[in-house]
Design a protein around this motif. Structure first.
Motif, PDB file in Angstrom:
ATOM      1  N   LEU A 118       0.827  -1.208   0.000  1.00 23.60           N
ATOM      2  CA  LEU A 118       0.000   0.000   0.000  1.00 23.60           C
ATOM      3  C   LEU A 118       0.864   1.261   0.000  1.00 23.60           C
ATOM      4  O   LEU A 118       0.550   2.247  -0.675  1.00 23.60           O
ATOM      5  N   ALA A 119       1.971   1.217   0.750  1.00 23.63           N
ATOM      6  CA  ALA A 119       2.852   2.385   0.837  1.00 23.63           C
ATOM      7  C   ALA A 119       3.495   2.702  -0.509  1.00 23.63           C
ATOM      8  O   ALA A 119       3.753   3.871  -0.817  1.00 23.63           O
ATOM      9  N   ARG A 120       3.753   1.681  -1.312  1.00 25.76           N
ATOM     10  CA  ARG A 120       4.359   1.921  -2.623  1.00 25.76           C
ATOM     11  C   ARG A 120       3.395   2.624  -3.577  1.00 25.76           C
ATOM     12  O   ARG A 120       3.816   3.325  -4.492  1.00 25.76           O
ATOM     13  N   THR A 121       2.102   2.412  -3.361  1.00 24.70           N
ATOM     14  CA  THR A 121       1.110   3.056  -4.238  1.00 24.70           C
ATOM     15  C   THR A 121       0.717   4.440  -3.735  1.00 24.70           C
ATOM     16  O   THR A 121       0.143   5.221  -4.488  1.00 24.70           O
ATOM     17  N   ARG A 122       1.013   4.718  -2.462  1.00 22.00           N
ATOM     18  CA  ARG A 122       0.664   6.026  -1.879  1.00 22.00           C
ATOM     19  C   ARG A 122       1.891   6.568  -1.143  1.00 22.00           C
ATOM     20  O   ARG A 122       1.889   6.731   0.080  1.00 22.00           O
ATOM     21  N   PRO A 148       1.141  10.191   5.128  1.00 20.61           N
ATOM     22  CA  PRO A 148       1.383  10.019   6.569  1.00 20.61           C
ATOM     23  C   PRO A 148       0.396   9.060   7.230  1.00 20.61           C
ATOM     24  O   PRO A 148       0.714   8.470   8.266  1.00 20.61           O
ATOM     25  N   VAL A 149      -0.784   8.885   6.657  1.00 20.22           N
ATOM     26  CA  VAL A 149      -1.757   7.939   7.223  1.00 20.22           C
ATOM     27  C   VAL A 149      -1.269   6.510   7.014  1.00 20.22           C
ATOM     28  O   VAL A 149      -1.238   5.700   7.948  1.00 20.22           O
ATOM     29  N   ILE A 150      -0.869   6.198   5.785  1.00 20.52           N
ATOM     30  CA  ILE A 150      -0.318   4.874   5.515  1.00 20.52           C
ATOM     31  C   ILE A 150       0.957   4.688   6.331  1.00 20.52           C
ATOM     32  O   ILE A 150       1.200   3.621   6.902  1.00 20.52           O
ATOM     33  N   GLY A 151       1.761   5.743   6.393  1.00 21.65           N
ATOM     34  CA  GLY A 151       2.996   5.672   7.165  1.00 21.65           C
ATOM     35  C   GLY A 151       2.754   5.379   8.631  1.00 21.65           C
ATOM     36  O   GLY A 151       3.529   4.672   9.281  1.00 21.65           O
ATOM     37  N   TYR A 152       1.664   5.923   9.169  1.00 25.83           N
ATOM     38  CA  TYR A 152       1.329   5.691  10.573  1.00 25.83           C
ATOM     39  C   TYR A 152       1.127   4.204  10.833  1.00 25.83           C
ATOM     40  O   TYR A 152       1.715   3.635  11.764  1.00 25.83           O
ATOM     41  N   TYR A 153       0.284   3.570  10.018  1.00 25.41           N
ATOM     42  CA  TYR A 153      -0.011   2.152  10.258  1.00 25.41           C
ATOM     43  C   TYR A 153       1.183   1.261   9.930  1.00 25.41           C
ATOM     44  O   TYR A 153       1.380   0.225  10.577  1.00 25.41           O
ATOM     45  N   LEU A 154       1.990   1.674   8.964  1.00 20.98           N
ATOM     46  CA  LEU A 154       3.217   0.932   8.687  1.00 20.98           C
ATOM     47  C   LEU A 154       4.152   1.019   9.879  1.00 20.98           C
ATOM     48  O   LEU A 154       4.759   0.014  10.286  1.00 20.98           O
ATOM     49  N   ALA A 155       4.271   2.194  10.478  1.00 20.11           N
ATOM     50  CA  ALA A 155       5.128   2.361  11.663  1.00 20.11           C
ATOM     51  C   ALA A 155       4.616   1.523  12.829  1.00 20.11           C
ATOM     52  O   ALA A 155       5.402   0.891  13.547  1.00 20.11           O
ATOM     53  N   VAL A 156       3.297   1.501  13.015  1.00 24.00           N
ATOM     54  CA  VAL A 156       2.712   0.679  14.084  1.00 24.00           C
ATOM     55  C   VAL A 156       3.058  -0.790  13.861  1.00 24.00           C
ATOM     56  O   VAL A 156       3.455  -1.513  14.795  1.00 24.00           O
ATOM     57  N   ALA A 157       2.918  -1.255  12.620  1.00 22.31           N
ATOM     58  CA  ALA A 157       3.206  -2.657  12.310  1.00 22.31           C
ATOM     59  C   ALA A 157       4.691  -2.973  12.488  1.00 22.31           C
ATOM     60  O   ALA A 157       5.054  -4.043  12.993  1.00 22.31           O
ATOM     61  N   LEU A 158       5.550  -2.050  12.082  1.00 24.90           N
ATOM     62  CA  LEU A 158       6.997  -2.265  12.225  1.00 24.90           C
ATOM     63  C   LEU A 158       7.390  -2.356  13.698  1.00 24.90           C
ATOM     64  O   LEU A 158       8.177  -3.223  14.099  1.00 24.90           O
ATOM     65  N   LEU A 159       6.823  -1.481  14.523  1.00 27.04           N
ATOM     66  CA  LEU A 159       7.129  -1.522  15.954  1.00 27.04           C
ATOM     67  C   LEU A 159       6.549  -2.770  16.600  1.00 27.04           C
ATOM     68  O   LEU A 159       7.154  -3.347  17.513  1.00 27.04           O
ATOM     69  N   ALA A 160       5.380  -3.190  16.131  1.00 25.75           N
ATOM     70  CA  ALA A 160       4.806  -4.444  16.642  1.00 25.75           C
ATOM     71  C   ALA A 160       5.720  -5.609  16.307  1.00 25.75           C
ATOM     72  O   ALA A 160       5.897  -6.531  17.111  1.00 25.75           O
ATOM     73  N   ARG A 161       6.308  -5.561  15.131  1.00 27.38           N
ATOM     74  CA  ARG A 161       7.231  -6.616  14.727  1.00 27.38           C
ATOM     75  C   ARG A 161       8.475  -6.629  15.615  1.00 27.38           C
ATOM     76  O   ARG A 161       9.021  -7.699  15.911  1.00 27.38           O
ATOM     77  N   THR A 162       8.940  -5.461  16.055  1.00 22.66           N
ATOM     78  CA  THR A 162      10.109  -5.428  16.943  1.00 22.66           C
ATOM     79  C   THR A 162       9.797  -6.119  18.270  1.00 22.66           C
ATOM     80  O   THR A 162      10.691  -6.678  18.913  1.00 22.66           O
ATOM     81  N   VAL A 163       8.545  -6.060  18.682  1.00 20.62           N
ATOM     82  CA  VAL A 163       8.140  -6.755  19.908  1.00 20.62           C
ATOM     83  C   VAL A 163       8.188  -8.261  19.678  1.00 20.62           C
ATOM     84  O   VAL A 163       8.650  -9.033  20.529  1.00 20.62           O
ATOM     85  N   GLU A 164       7.724  -8.682  18.503  1.00 19.52           N
ATOM     86  CA  GLU A 164       7.661 -10.110  18.197  1.00 19.52           C
ATOM     87  C   GLU A 164       9.049 -10.742  18.099  1.00 19.52           C
ATOM     88  O   GLU A 164       9.231 -11.900  18.489  1.00 19.52           O
ATOM     89  N   GLY A 184       7.210   7.514   6.805  1.00 20.89           N
ATOM     90  CA  GLY A 184       6.332   8.608   6.397  1.00 20.89           C
ATOM     91  C   GLY A 184       5.390   9.071   7.492  1.00 20.89           C
ATOM     92  O   GLY A 184       4.660  10.037   7.312  1.00 20.89           O
ATOM     93  N   THR A 185       5.405   8.387   8.646  1.00 21.90           N
ATOM     94  CA  THR A 185       4.528   8.813   9.738  1.00 21.90           C
ATOM     95  C   THR A 185       5.012  10.129  10.338  1.00 21.90           C
ATOM     96  O   THR A 185       6.218  10.403  10.360  1.00 21.90           O
TER      97      THR A 185
END
Length: 267
Positions: A123-127, A131-147, A179-180
């Motif tokens: 999704l980020a590559r198409t948009r 900053p909205v897409i960037g926000y959720y990408l950042a959330v997912a990336l940080l969630a991955r650091t927890v995992e 982009g967040t």
């Protein structure tokens, strides 16, 4: 309750994607159950918002109706129910970005951060730069650091091996360029990046022991080399080299560690 609710992380997780929808479209017909449900959701009145969105789904059945109902379940941390509503939204509106972002948030919250990151990358590559897409990408990336990190018995997260160190460094760097514009997410990424950089520092775990071995290398390594050179005795020089090298190697192997290793051993 509205101010407290809207100041919370959960409200931001829910509401950020709705920045893609003009506010006027959410309240253009105040008599609609969706508009009333949205007002209830904004104030944190989930008990009132849920039946209103359920009615909106029955009466209109727009993709956004199902997304909003899913958001109520997100607020209540009812992840399976939220996922079901976002999936229904995609059936009604297959191109619904709001539903995709909702699903990504659910996956990030339920140990599927890697999947969420992969989907959001597309999704980020198409948009680009959104900053909205960037926000959720950042959330997912940080969630991955927890995992990827190791959880201690008291609930702390730490970097337990070299692979985790590399993964955390890469994920934190990606948050910075996601982009967040969210300061909390960016701050969390900087803190983790600082941890990985400090974790790469080499330190002596027992300076006195290492110093003793350095002395051994000096006395039993350098001295034979000097004496062997004066006596023109190559075996003595070679013995000095081997003794000195062995002492230095053992000191480094036994007493020199990267900081992340010490943190992992202290768990």
């Amino acid at each position: 309750m509205g101010n407290e609710w809207q100041a919370g992380r959960e409200w931001k997780d829910i509401s950020t994607k709705w920045r893609l929808v003009p506010a006027g479209l959410r309240s253009s017909r105040p008599e609609d159950p969706f508009a009333q449900g949205w007002l209830a959701l904004e104030t944190g009145d989930l008990q009132r918002a849920q039946p209103l969105f359920e009615e909106a789904c029955r009466v209109r059945g727009d993709g956004n109706d199902y997304v909003a109902l899913g958001d109520v379940h997100v607020a209540r941390r009812q992840w399976a129910a939220a996922e079901a509503q976002f999936q229904r939204a995609l059936v009604v509106a297959p191109l619904s970005i709001l539903a995709v972002l909702g699903l990504a948030l659910v996956r990030a919250a339920t140990g599927q951060g890697e999947t969420a990151v992969a989907e959001l990358d597309v999704l980020a590559r198409t948009r680009k730069g959104d900053p909205v897409i960037g926000y959720y990408l950042a959330v997912a990336l940080l969630a991955r650091t927890v995992e990827v990190r190791t959880e201690t018995g008291d609930g702390r997260l730490l970097i337990g091996d070299a692979k985790q160190l590399e993964q955390c460094e890469d994920l934190a760097q990606r948050v910075a360029v996601s982009g967040t514009d969210d300061p909390e997410l960016l701050s969390a990424a900087r803190a983790l990046l600082d941890e990985t950089r400090s974790g790469r520092e080499w330190i002596w775990t027992a300076p006195r022991n290492a110093g003793f071995l350095g002395g051994v290398a000096g006395v039993f390594g350098v001295a034979p080399i000097i004496i062997g050179g004066l006596l023109d005795s190559w075996p003595l020089v070679l013995a000095g080299l081997l003794i000195g090298a062995a002492a230095v190697f053992y000191a480094v192997y036994q007493y020199r560690r990267q900081r992340w290793q010490l943190r992992a051993l202290s768990r």
